[in-house]
Motif scaffolding. Structure first.
Motif, PDB file in Angstrom:
ATOM      1  N   SER A 142       0.871  -1.154   0.000  1.00 37.50           N
ATOM      2  CA  SER A 142       0.000   0.000   0.000  1.00 37.50           C
ATOM      3  C   SER A 142       0.915   1.212   0.000  1.00 37.50           C
ATOM      4  O   SER A 142       1.785   1.331   0.863  1.00 37.50           O
ATOM      5  CB  SER A 142      -0.883  -0.005   1.238  1.00 37.50           C
ATOM      6  OG  SER A 142      -1.523   1.244   1.345  1.00 37.50           O
ATOM      7  N   TRP A 143       0.766   2.083  -0.968  1.00 35.29           N
ATOM      8  CA  TRP A 143       1.678   3.197  -1.101  1.00 35.29           C
ATOM      9  C   TRP A 143       0.878   4.459  -1.364  1.00 35.29           C
ATOM     10  O   TRP A 143       0.506   4.734  -2.499  1.00 35.29           O
ATOM     11  CB  TRP A 143       2.683   2.933  -2.225  1.00 35.29           C
ATOM     12  CG  TRP A 143       3.783   3.948  -2.298  1.00 35.29           C
ATOM     13  CD1 TRP A 143       3.935   5.046  -1.527  1.00 35.29           C
ATOM     14  CD2 TRP A 143       4.889   3.941  -3.207  1.00 35.29           C
ATOM     15  NE1 TRP A 143       5.069   5.736  -1.879  1.00 35.29           N
ATOM     16  CE2 TRP A 143       5.678   5.078  -2.904  1.00 35.29           C
ATOM     17  CE3 TRP A 143       5.308   3.082  -4.228  1.00 35.29           C
ATOM     18  CZ2 TRP A 143       6.835   5.378  -3.615  1.00 35.29           C
ATOM     19  CZ3 TRP A 143       6.458   3.390  -4.930  1.00 35.29           C
ATOM     20  CH2 TRP A 143       7.218   4.523  -4.615  1.00 35.29           C
ATOM     21  N   PRO A 149       5.983   2.852   0.996  1.00 32.09           N
ATOM     22  CA  PRO A 149       5.196   1.646   0.729  1.00 32.09           C
ATOM     23  C   PRO A 149       5.128   0.726   1.951  1.00 32.09           C
ATOM     24  O   PRO A 149       6.129   0.551   2.655  1.00 32.09           O
ATOM     25  CB  PRO A 149       5.945   0.964  -0.413  1.00 32.09           C
ATOM     26  CG  PRO A 149       7.105   1.793  -0.736  1.00 32.09           C
ATOM     27  CD  PRO A 149       7.125   3.002   0.114  1.00 32.09           C
ATOM     28  N   VAL A 150       3.948   0.172   2.211  1.00 28.21           N
ATOM     29  CA  VAL A 150       3.766  -0.764   3.322  1.00 28.21           C
ATOM     30  C   VAL A 150       3.298  -2.096   2.737  1.00 28.21           C
ATOM     31  O   VAL A 150       2.376  -2.127   1.938  1.00 28.21           O
ATOM     32  CB  VAL A 150       2.693  -0.245   4.303  1.00 28.21           C
ATOM     33  CG1 VAL A 150       2.562  -1.186   5.493  1.00 28.21           C
ATOM     34  CG2 VAL A 150       3.009   1.164   4.745  1.00 28.21           C
ATOM     35  N   LYS A 159      -9.336  -6.080  -2.528  1.00 29.23           N
ATOM     36  CA  LYS A 159     -10.111  -4.844  -2.647  1.00 29.23           C
ATOM     37  C   LYS A 159     -10.641  -4.684  -4.072  1.00 29.23           C
ATOM     38  O   LYS A 159     -11.793  -4.324  -4.296  1.00 29.23           O
ATOM     39  CB  LYS A 159      -9.181  -3.675  -2.292  1.00 29.23           C
ATOM     40  CG  LYS A 159      -9.821  -2.295  -2.361  1.00 29.23           C
ATOM     41  CD  LYS A 159      -8.811  -1.247  -1.900  1.00 29.23           C
ATOM     42  CE  LYS A 159      -9.163   0.132  -2.435  1.00 29.23           C
ATOM     43  NZ  LYS A 159      -8.041   1.065  -2.331  1.00 29.23           N
ATOM     44  N   LEU A 160      -9.772  -5.018  -5.024  1.00 27.73           N
ATOM     45  CA  LEU A 160     -10.072  -4.803  -6.437  1.00 27.73           C
ATOM     46  C   LEU A 160     -11.293  -5.602  -6.890  1.00 27.73           C
ATOM     47  O   LEU A 160     -12.167  -5.081  -7.581  1.00 27.73           O
ATOM     48  CB  LEU A 160      -8.805  -5.176  -7.174  1.00 27.73           C
ATOM     49  CG  LEU A 160      -8.534  -5.367  -8.622  1.00 27.73           C
ATOM     50  CD1 LEU A 160      -7.040  -5.263  -8.775  1.00 27.73           C
ATOM     51  CD2 LEU A 160      -8.955  -6.716  -9.078  1.00 27.73           C
ATOM     52  N   PHE A 161     -11.373  -6.864  -6.417  1.00 28.04           N
ATOM     53  CA  PHE A 161     -12.487  -7.678  -6.879  1.00 28.04           C
ATOM     54  C   PHE A 161     -13.798  -7.305  -6.209  1.00 28.04           C
ATOM     55  O   PHE A 161     -14.858  -7.750  -6.623  1.00 28.04           O
ATOM     56  CB  PHE A 161     -12.184  -9.164  -6.688  1.00 28.04           C
ATOM     57  CG  PHE A 161     -11.218  -9.678  -7.696  1.00 28.04           C
ATOM     58  CD1 PHE A 161     -11.637  -9.933  -9.004  1.00 28.04           C
ATOM     59  CD2 PHE A 161      -9.895  -9.881  -7.369  1.00 28.04           C
ATOM     60  CE1 PHE A 161     -10.741 -10.391  -9.951  1.00 28.04           C
ATOM     61  CE2 PHE A 161      -9.001 -10.335  -8.319  1.00 28.04           C
ATOM     62  CZ  PHE A 161      -9.423 -10.586  -9.608  1.00 28.04           C
ATOM     63  N   ALA A 363      -7.342  11.322  -7.672  1.00 27.21           N
ATOM     64  CA  ALA A 363      -7.974  10.947  -6.410  1.00 27.21           C
ATOM     65  C   ALA A 363      -7.402  11.717  -5.235  1.00 27.21           C
ATOM     66  O   ALA A 363      -7.729  11.445  -4.092  1.00 27.21           O
ATOM     67  CB  ALA A 363      -7.820   9.451  -6.190  1.00 27.21           C
ATOM     68  N   GLY A 364      -6.532  12.680  -5.503  1.00 26.54           N
ATOM     69  CA  GLY A 364      -5.968  13.484  -4.426  1.00 26.54           C
ATOM     70  C   GLY A 364      -5.126  12.648  -3.474  1.00 26.54           C
ATOM     71  O   GLY A 364      -4.340  11.805  -3.908  1.00 26.54           O
ATOM     72  N   ALA A 365      -5.321  12.870  -2.160  1.00 31.55           N
ATOM     73  CA  ALA A 365      -4.475  12.218  -1.173  1.00 31.55           C
ATOM     74  C   ALA A 365      -4.841  10.752  -0.966  1.00 31.55           C
ATOM     75  O   ALA A 365      -4.068   9.991  -0.404  1.00 31.55           O
ATOM     76  CB  ALA A 365      -4.563  12.961   0.155  1.00 31.55           C
ATOM     77  N   SER A 366      -6.041  10.349  -1.429  1.00 35.27           N
ATOM     78  CA  SER A 366      -6.435   8.964  -1.204  1.00 35.27           C
ATOM     79  C   SER A 366      -5.870   8.029  -2.278  1.00 35.27           C
ATOM     80  O   SER A 366      -6.086   6.825  -2.232  1.00 35.27           O
ATOM     81  CB  SER A 366      -7.960   8.846  -1.190  1.00 35.27           C
ATOM     82  OG  SER A 366      -8.456   9.064  -2.485  1.00 35.27           O
ATOM     83  N   ALA A 367      -5.144   8.594  -3.235  1.00 35.91           N
ATOM     84  CA  ALA A 367      -4.568   7.759  -4.290  1.00 35.91           C
ATOM     85  C   ALA A 367      -3.605   6.746  -3.687  1.00 35.91           C
ATOM     86  O   ALA A 367      -2.878   7.054  -2.755  1.00 35.91           O
ATOM     87  CB  ALA A 367      -3.840   8.630  -5.293  1.00 35.91           C
ATOM     88  N   ASP A 368      -3.631   5.523  -4.203  1.00 33.12           N
ATOM     89  CA  ASP A 368      -2.793   4.456  -3.682  1.00 33.12           C
ATOM     90  C   ASP A 368      -2.082   3.798  -4.863  1.00 33.12           C
ATOM     91  O   ASP A 368      -2.693   3.083  -5.640  1.00 33.12           O
ATOM     92  CB  ASP A 368      -3.668   3.448  -2.931  1.00 33.12           C
ATOM     93  CG  ASP A 368      -2.847   2.360  -2.286  1.00 33.12           C
ATOM     94  OD1 ASP A 368      -1.656   2.223  -2.630  1.00 33.12           O
ATOM     95  OD2 ASP A 368      -3.402   1.643  -1.439  1.00 33.12           O
ATOM     96  N   TYR A 369      -0.771   4.095  -4.989  1.00 31.35           N
ATOM     97  CA  TYR A 369      -0.011   3.523  -6.115  1.00 31.35           C
ATOM     98  C   TYR A 369      -0.085   2.004  -6.096  1.00 31.35           C
ATOM     99  O   TYR A 369      -0.105   1.355  -7.133  1.00 31.35           O
ATOM    100  CB  TYR A 369       1.451   3.965  -6.047  1.00 31.35           C
ATOM    101  CG  TYR A 369       1.666   5.434  -6.279  1.00 31.35           C
ATOM    102  CD1 TYR A 369       1.065   6.066  -7.370  1.00 31.35           C
ATOM    103  CD2 TYR A 369       2.468   6.184  -5.435  1.00 31.35           C
ATOM    104  CE1 TYR A 369       1.265   7.414  -7.577  1.00 31.35           C
ATOM    105  CE2 TYR A 369       2.677   7.531  -5.645  1.00 31.35           C
ATOM    106  CZ  TYR A 369       2.067   8.149  -6.713  1.00 31.35           C
ATOM    107  OH  TYR A 369       2.254   9.471  -6.923  1.00 31.35           O
ATOM    108  N   GLY A 370      -0.101   1.430  -4.881  1.00 27.63           N
ATOM    109  CA  GLY A 370      -0.137  -0.026  -4.769  1.00 27.63           C
ATOM    110  C   GLY A 370      -1.397  -0.590  -5.393  1.00 27.63           C
ATOM    111  O   GLY A 370      -1.346  -1.507  -6.213  1.00 27.63           O
ATOM    112  N   TYR A 371      -2.536   0.002  -5.024  1.00 31.45           N
ATOM    113  CA  TYR A 371      -3.802  -0.515  -5.534  1.00 31.45           C
ATOM    114  C   TYR A 371      -3.870  -0.400  -7.057  1.00 31.45           C
ATOM    115  O   TYR A 371      -4.226  -1.354  -7.750  1.00 31.45           O
ATOM    116  CB  TYR A 371      -4.971   0.239  -4.898  1.00 31.45           C
ATOM    117  CG  TYR A 371      -6.301  -0.109  -5.497  1.00 31.45           C
ATOM    118  CD1 TYR A 371      -6.794  -1.398  -5.383  1.00 31.45           C
ATOM    119  CD2 TYR A 371      -7.037   0.832  -6.202  1.00 31.45           C
ATOM    120  CE1 TYR A 371      -8.003  -1.741  -5.951  1.00 31.45           C
ATOM    121  CE2 TYR A 371      -8.241   0.502  -6.777  1.00 31.45           C
ATOM    122  CZ  TYR A 371      -8.726  -0.786  -6.647  1.00 31.45           C
ATOM    123  OH  TYR A 371      -9.908  -1.124  -7.223  1.00 31.45           O
ATOM    124  N   THR A 372      -3.478   0.770  -7.600  1.00 26.52           N
ATOM    125  CA  THR A 372      -3.596   0.939  -9.049  1.00 26.52           C
ATOM    126  C   THR A 372      -2.575   0.079  -9.788  1.00 26.52           C
ATOM    127  O   THR A 372      -2.838  -0.376 -10.899  1.00 26.52           O
ATOM    128  CB  THR A 372      -3.450   2.411  -9.445  1.00 26.52           C
ATOM    129  OG1 THR A 372      -2.346   2.975  -8.757  1.00 26.52           O
ATOM    130  CG2 THR A 372      -4.698   3.179  -9.106  1.00 26.52           C
TER     131      THR A 372
END
Lengths: 403, 303
Positions: A142-143, A149-150, A159-161, A363-372
């Motif tokens: 999660s980043w 990154p964590v 989460k994606l599904f 998505a501003g601050a809620s953007a998550d490089y890990g998720y995308t």
């Protein structure tokens, strides 16, 4: 008795074992996770509440593919060593390649100039294609935009599904590209057949020049032209036309309405790409031996019979080739959708790539490089699977692969 | 069975045959089919051209409401004057020009050098090199890992990001290789015998013999760079580094329009911008069309 080079045999064996071990290991771990083994789960992460089956499948697929890639690279290297030793032993190389009868290093030194020339290409490929592949690891982190990154294991896939936006985007990607592909190819075939029947060569040339034209306009320009054309105000040509014909009372904002947007997306694609697609069909048609047509007309075939019995069979192979080549790339859909979208219909028209874009950069601050990255990895995997299937199909149909 | 009447005649292919007499009649050009066919193509060409024509005349029209017409009602060049006197529009145009020139040059250099190495069939490691390149066509890291790499290298908000990234194009490289394969091997062999280095043979034999392919692939690069929007959108946020496509997109989406000169309306300037974006290409296109068609045929039809 032909002596096999022991190093290359070892390498080949290693490649084979690695492939199987890799696949079996990934399958076993996948199944363990699939069935919810506590031991494996605790190894991955505590806080992630993952759907076991998703995680299992992902581990199995990713692991097998990695094993395949490594064994593939090993095999190419083993082939090289084998060829060299075959030459040294005075037998023709088993791979069928002709190689100079000199030891490997000596042969390589002859080509030092070429290796030097290839270095820039390798550097570019390494930076712009292979370095991002290492970035795939962030699919398991999660980043957030701020912070480091964590490690979260498979939580991103979990989460994606569960996201409805994700599945909408996925099915949109398939729907848009498949319908677009069928429409464009079908119309391109019809237009090329008609173009081929054209008598006046000058008019034929002129028509070709005009129908290729839109392909060279960028997607931004295309979108601009059509947003001006489809404007709901008195400036929009389409609405004006329909109002004057009495079909409409009031202008419609076509690109801000879900249903209309789809229709116009396909129309705009037809407008832009159909002409360009005729090139490949025209090349096939002009390649047909005129003697065949002559023989057919001597046998009493008219225009239509010639079309059915000579032209169609010749075109069939090209049509299948075009479909296969394009089917392999359907996951790449991005720019054409992106430039035609606007805020009011974005959610309904997202494809995977635009979904990734908006989730990251809008998505501003809620953007998550890990998720995308995880969404991107899923897209790449489906793309890879399609590529391999199409490559196999292409080998069956036309005797050679697509890459 | 009644004996069919046959006549002897020479076919267009120059073969003498005998057959039923109707085959000997010269075909009329003015059949109903040809007429309908021609009509269909007039229609198709109109469908393609009308949107572009509409934008063109609106860019030259200074009235507020355009409606439907074939020619501008109040002709004026104020829309274009507004563009070319405004710094906020000249800057993106300049960015487009230099990224296109630099990118095409680097792209061509990489494609030709890579392709030249890939036709050395006896070179140890050739297959490995080819596989390294081809693998990138079937698998990619994806948008976000690419972005992170670019950001790590300092190529975001840097014009060299969108210049360097598209310069390595495996598809174009393979096209170039297909073309180089057509050059007779004996030429390279005799050059080698005469003491020509690999680099020398590349400059003196491979490149001069493939001018048509260089033109085709160079044009493909140039169009891709001029039309590039995705890479700028992803890697450039600084407005001073926008290219013309980015600027055009911004103007279409918002009212971020430059100050108008004279009586040019917002819409006139928008239309004028679209035309400016496609104009350089429109002028060159009729002369260059054959190279584009040749380019796609090198790759696609070669079996």
């Amino acid at each position: 008795m032909i002596k096999s080079n022991s190093t290359s045999l070892k390498l080949l064996k290693l490649a084979k074992y690695l492939l199987w071990i890799g696949i079996i290991l990934s399958l076993v771990i996948g199944i363990l996770v699939f069935t919810g083994s506590q031991a494996v789960k605790s190894m991955l992460s505590e806080e992630s509440q993952m759907a076991n089956w998703v995680t299992g499948i992902v581990i199995a697929v990713v692991g097998s593919l990695a094993a395949w890639l490594i064994s593939f690279l090993l095999k190419s290297f083993a082939q090289l060593v084998q060829d060299t030793s075959d030459i040294r032993n005075g037998v023709p190389p088993r791979s069928g390649k002709t190689v100079a009868e000199k030891p490997l290093l000596q042969r390589m030194s002859k080509y030092w100039g070429f290796y030097l020339m290839f270095i820039p290409v390798l550097i570019f490929v390494a930076i712009f294609h292979y370095a991002p592949m290492f970035g795939i690891q962030y699919a398991f982190y999660s980043w957030k935009v701020i912070g480091d990154p964590v490690w979260v294991g498979f939580a991103n896939f979990d989460k994606l599904f569960k996201q409805s936006q994700f599945s909408v985007s996925f099915w949109n990607t398939i729907e848009f590209s498949v319908i677009k592909l069928v429409l464009n190819t079908g119309l391109a075939v019809i237009i090329s057949l008609l173009l081929n029947e054209m008598v006046s060569l000058k008019f034929k040339k002129l028509s070709q020049t005009i129908i290729y034209l839109p392909h060279f306009m960028s997607w931004v320009v295309t979108a601009s032209v059509f947003s001006l054309l489809l404007a709901p105000s008195e400036n929009g040509l389409v609405n004006q036309l329909l109002i004057r014909m009495g079909v409409l009372d009031k202008g419609i904002y076509y690109l801000a309405d879900k249903g209309h947007w789809r229709t116009w997306y396909y129309i705009i694609n037809l407008w832009r790409e159909t002409g360009w697609q005729t090139i490949i069909f025209m090349a096939t048609l002009t390649g047909i031996d005129p003697g065949i047509y002559e023989a057919a007309s001597i046998d009493g075939a008219g225009r239509w019979k010639k079309m059915f019995y000579v032209t169609f069979p010749a075109l069939g192979n090209t049509i299948i080739t075009v479909l296969i080549l394009n089917l392999a790339k359907i996951m790449n859909l991005f720019e054409s959708v992106f430039v035609l979208q606007n805020d009011s219909i974005r959610r309904a028209t997202n494809v995977l790539q635009t979904y990734v874009y908006y989730q990251t950069f809008n998505a501003g601050a809620s953007a998550d490089y890990g998720y995308t990255t995880a969404v991107g990895l899923f897209r790449s995997m489906v793309g890879l699977a399609l590529m391999l299937i199409c490559n196999w199909a292409s080998k069956k149909v036309r005797g050679r692969g697509i890459v | 069975m009644a004996k069919q009447e046959t006549v002897k005649f020479i076919t267009p292919a120059g073969v003498e045959v005998s057959g039923p007499p109707h085959l000997n009649k010269p075909k009329s050009q003015y059949t109903a089919f040809n007429f309908v066919n021609g009509f269909i193509f007039v229609l198709i060409c109109l469908i393609i051209l009308v949107p572009i024509w509409k934008v063109l005349i609106d860019s030259l029209d200074l009235t507020t409401g355009y409606g439907m017409k074939l020619l501008p009602t109040k002709f004026g060049l104020d829309g274009y004057v507004s563009i070319f006197t405004n710094k906020s529009l000249l800057q993106p145009l300049w960015v487009s020009v230099y990224t296109t020139v630099l990118g095409t040059f680097i792209g061509l250099l990489l494609s030709t050098m890579g392709a030249y190495v890939l036709i050395q069939w006896d070179m140890p490691g050739r297959t490995l090199f080819a596989n390294i390149l081809l693998f990138t066509m079937i698998f990619s890291g994806g948008m976000i890992p690419s972005y992170l790499v670019m950001r790590g290298l300092g190529l975001t908000d840097n014009p060299f990001g969108p210049i360097l990234l598209p310069a390595i194009n495996v598809y174009n490289l393979v096209l170039m290789r297909n073309f180089f394969e057509g050059i007779p091997k004996s030429l390279f062999e005799s050059a080698d015998l005469d003491g020509c280095s690999p680099m020398g043979a590349f400059w003196r034999i491979a490149l001069p013999l493939s001018k048509a392919a260089l033109a085709s692939i160079g044009l493909m690069f140039a169009v891709a760079y001029w039309n590039d929007y995705t890479n700028f959108k992803l890697y450039i946020t600084n407005r001073d580094l926008y290219n013309f496509q980015m600027k055009l997109r911004d103007m279409m989406q918002s009212s971020d329009l430059p100050e108008s000169v004279g009586s040019a309306t917002e819409n006139t300037i928008r239309n004028a911008c679209v035309i400016t974006a496609i104009l350089p290409f429109m002028i060159l296109y009729p002369f260059l069309q054959k190279y584009f068609v040749k380019g796609i045929n090198i790759g696609a039809v070669k079996e």
